[in-house]
Scaffold this active site. Structure first.
Site, short mmCIF file in Angstrom:
data_model
loop_
_atom_site.label_atom_id
_atom_site.label_comp_id
_atom_site.label_asym_id
_atom_site.label_seq_id
_atom_site.Cartn_x
_atom_site.Cartn_y
_atom_site.Cartn_z
N GLU A 1 32.13 39.25 56.10
CA GLU A 1 32.28 39.82 54.77
C GLU A 1 31.13 40.82 54.60
O GLU A 1 29.97 40.43 54.57
CB GLU A 1 32.18 38.69 53.75
CG GLU A 1 32.36 39.10 52.32
CD GLU A 1 32.18 37.92 51.35
OE1 GLU A 1 32.29 36.75 51.78
OE2 GLU A 1 31.91 38.18 50.18
N ASP B 1 26.14 36.86 41.50
CA ASP B 1 25.19 36.53 42.54
C ASP B 1 23.91 35.89 42.01
O ASP B 1 23.36 36.31 41.00
CB ASP B 1 24.82 37.78 43.35
CG ASP B 1 25.96 38.19 44.28
OD1 ASP B 1 26.42 37.32 45.04
OD2 ASP B 1 26.39 39.34 44.21
#
Ligand SMILES: Cc1ncc(COP(=O)(O)O)c(C=O)c1O
Lengths: 278, 382
Positions: A49, A60
């Protein structure tokens, strides 16, 4: 490089536990992408990824958010992203991870086309929930890119079925209430029934668990939910940003790849994939 | 409930947040029709926040403008010193209805943090406020107030260390703590249904303006002016006036004179997605969000509520930027002409109103004075 969806299904059908590491595009790291991913592939990674850094990564936790901020400070731009995807795609099938906004540049057509040309075959957009994802999925498809869908704690069975039906490439199971690398103290409602619902709806769709996967134990917990593999981001980024070298990264991927063999759960690996997307 | 305003708005969020946003939409859908909810809301607005606020004719500011009559909608007189309490009370009552014991909020100028801390105390919530480190330094009095009110103020040290980053931090906290927590967002920004809910709670401003202007001069204002950070006091002012022949003018922060962007997303930005909605945004060609600059922490935000983007594109409202020095001048005008110290945010709108007045002799201009200036005094005297 074979498309990510195909690569994942083949490996799964061979009985392997899937491991997909996350690599953030960073101008300073572009020359080492092949080397890093070569190590991970040998250790058992099945795809990668590639993350596009964004100034405001709301999904995040501190490790990946700081890595993104550093990458932007290093001057990482769209060209560097494409160079990273290109390098990565020589080693492993590539899913690109991007927040929505960087994909809107010049109107949404061009970025997808360029990512596809660089070798990406799947797209993960953490701030695209199912409802906004439909239009993007069609757009991605016209560039032979699979738009991955998410399933998260607290979803009802209806939501699980909807997401399973529209998912392409693989299904990303968010394994807890939280952001990457960091979770809250609230236990998630049981995920196993959701996984079973997805299996029932889309038997051939690979399911990968992510968020908080960092070692053999967390991989094993994921395997027990019945998923086909895991995605690892923060734990790997931590190794890389500490400059800890190849060995810890190799060990981490090996530990994750062994997630299923150490668990009581095994799926029947012999299956006849009848619903091959694409 | 529509999730878009024209092509703007939507809910660009992690899948994890979807159940919470749906729960909120359902709770709001039932609360707004519930007479008990409405009665509690209007009672708290009256007896706790201090509504209705006056519509004040500002005679000496009018002289300075040399044209239209200038009237001030005195949101600065509310408990806590800004319009933010209108929304904070509404969402806190909604959160209690949803059974969430914990409130989180972001704050820039600290006014929304103070409002949330006040209602958190009054309604018995655990309250956490995220605030950028830079804003903590420039709005210190409000940090102290929040702490005294029992809120925990968490400094945000990432990114530009201002409002934008405080919202990032709040969204992350929410994602981690969904079952227990309501995110009491402070403006008409964020994913659907937040912009719609916050607009509904702030519309009390415009409803009162319309009632008061009809009583004062027998009609709606000719022009309504409000400052625009995320855009909540402006939307609250504009909404009830949309069906009236009133011109609507939103004032963004231009930042230091000559600065390329300031914090003026509508006048100097382009469409994009930040914090869950599609709206106007200050961004670079790669879609990275730019750092903004404004003297006023409450306007220092690179995006804007999606409904303003639609009002701009439809032409129903106009938007302009006023720079730091102009806002400062208006701060002193209002202090010396009328004995009112406005928040620096509101001073942007005052400046524009005085400038607009000249070519509007015989008209009535209403400026929403969104807050008072106590929080800014330290920076001004320094
Ligand atoms: C006094 C005052 N006015 C205006 C604003 C800007 O917010 P909004 O545009 O949502 O009204 C703030 C925000 O902190 C504020 O404190």
């Amino acid at each position: 490089m074979i498309p990510l969806a195909q690569g994942l299904r083949q490996a799964r059908d061979r009985g392997e536990f899937l491991v997909v590491p996350y690599l953030l595009a960073d101008r300073r790291r572009t020359p080492t992408v092949r080397h890093r991913l070569g190590i991970l592939r040998e250790a058992g990674a099945h795809a990668v990824e590639v993350g596009i850094p964004f100034s405001d990564p709301i999904a995040d936790g501190p490790i990946l958010a700081e890595a993104a901020a550093r990458s932007l400070e290093h001057g990482t731009g769209w060209k560097d992203v494409l160079a990273t995807v290109q390098a990565a795609a020589t080693v492993l099938p590539v899913a690109v991870m991007s927040y929505v906004n960087p994909l809107l540049r010049d109107g949404a057509g061009r970025p997808l086309e360029e990512l596809a040309e660089a070798g990406a075959s799947a797209l993960i957009v953490p701030d695209l929930a199912e409802d906004e994802a439909r239009a993007w999925s069609d757009r991605a498809r016209s560039h032979r890119i699979d738009l991955v869908r998410f399933l998260a704690p607290g979803a009802d069975p209806d939501r699980a079925r909807t997401v399973a039906r529209s998912a392409r490439g693989f299904l990303y199971l968010v394994s807890r209430y939280g952001i990457t690398g960091r979770g809250g103290s609230n236990p998630a409602p049981p995920l196993k029934p959701l996984v079973e619902t997805v299996r029932h709806t889309a038997p051939d769709l690979p399911i990968l668990a992510g968020f908080g996967i960092r070692d053999a134990t967390t991989a094993r917990e994921a395997a027990r939910l019945g998923v086909d593999g895991v995605i690892v981001g923060s734990a790997l980024e931590e190794i890389w940003s500490n400059g800890d070298g190849d060995d810890p990264a190799r060990k981490l991927v090996r530990a994750l790849a062994s997630g299923r063999s150490q668990s009581a759960f095994t799926r029947n690996p012999t299956r006849n994939p009848t619903r091959m997307p694409q | 409930m529509p999730s878009r305003f024209g092509r703007f708005g939507g809910a660009y969020v992690p899948e994890t947040l979807v159940p919470a946003l749906r729960e909120l939409e359902r709770a709001w859908g039932s609360a707004r029709r519930d007479p008990k909810f409405r009665a509690e809301l209007s009672d708290r607005l009256r007896t706790y926040a201090g509504r209705p606020t006056p519509l004040y004719r500002a005679p000496r500011l009018t002289l300075r403008g040399k044209g239209a009559e200038i009237w001030l909608k005195r949101e600065d007189l509310l408990h806590g010193g800004a319009h933010k309490i209108n929304n904070a009370i509404g969402q806190a009552v909604l959160a209690r209805r949803m059974g969430k014991p914990r409130l989180i909020a972001e704050t820039g100028a600290g006014q929304h943090g103070v409002a949330t801390a006040m209602v958190g105390a009054a309604l018995g919530f655990e309250t956490i406020v995220y605030m950028g480190e830079r804003d903590i330094a420039r709005q210190r009095p409000n940090v102290l107030r929040m702490r005294l009110l029992g809120a925990r103020v968490v400094p945000v040290t990432t990114g530009s260390r201002t409002l934008k980053d405080a919202i990032n931090a709040a969204l992350r906290d929410w994602t981690e703590n969904l079952p227990t927590t309501h995110y009491l967002i402070g403006s008409v920004v964020g994913p659907h249904p937040f912009p719609t809910i916050v607009a509904a709670f702030q519309s009390v401003i415009g409803r009162e303006i319309l009632r008061q202007s009809r009583a004062a001069w027998g009609g709606p204002p000719d022009l309504a002016v409000a400052c625009v950070g995320g855009g909540s006091n402006a939307i609250g002012t504009f909404h009830p006036l949309l069906g009236q022949p009133t011109e609507l003018l939103g004032i963004e922060a231009g930042g230091p004179a000559g600065h390329a962007t300031g914090a003026a997303s509508l006048t100097r930005g382009t469409p994009g997605v930040l914090h869950g909605s599609y709206s106007y945004l200050l961004q670079d060609p790669d879609g990275q969000v730019l750092e903004t600059a404004s003297l006023s922490a409450g306007l220092d935000y690179p995006a804007v509520g999606p409904e303003h983007a639609e009002l701009k594109e439809s032409g129903r409202a106009r938007y302009r930027a006023v720079h730091d020095e102009e806002a400062l001048r208006a701060f002193h005008w209002l202090a010396e002409d009328e004995g009112i110290l406005p928040a620096l945010e509101s001073a942007h709108a005052v400046y524009a109103a005085v400038r607009e007045a000249r070519r509007r002799r015989g008209q009535h201009i209403v400026v929403t004075l969104s807050g008072r200036g106590d929080k800014d005094l330290e920076g001004l005297s320094a």
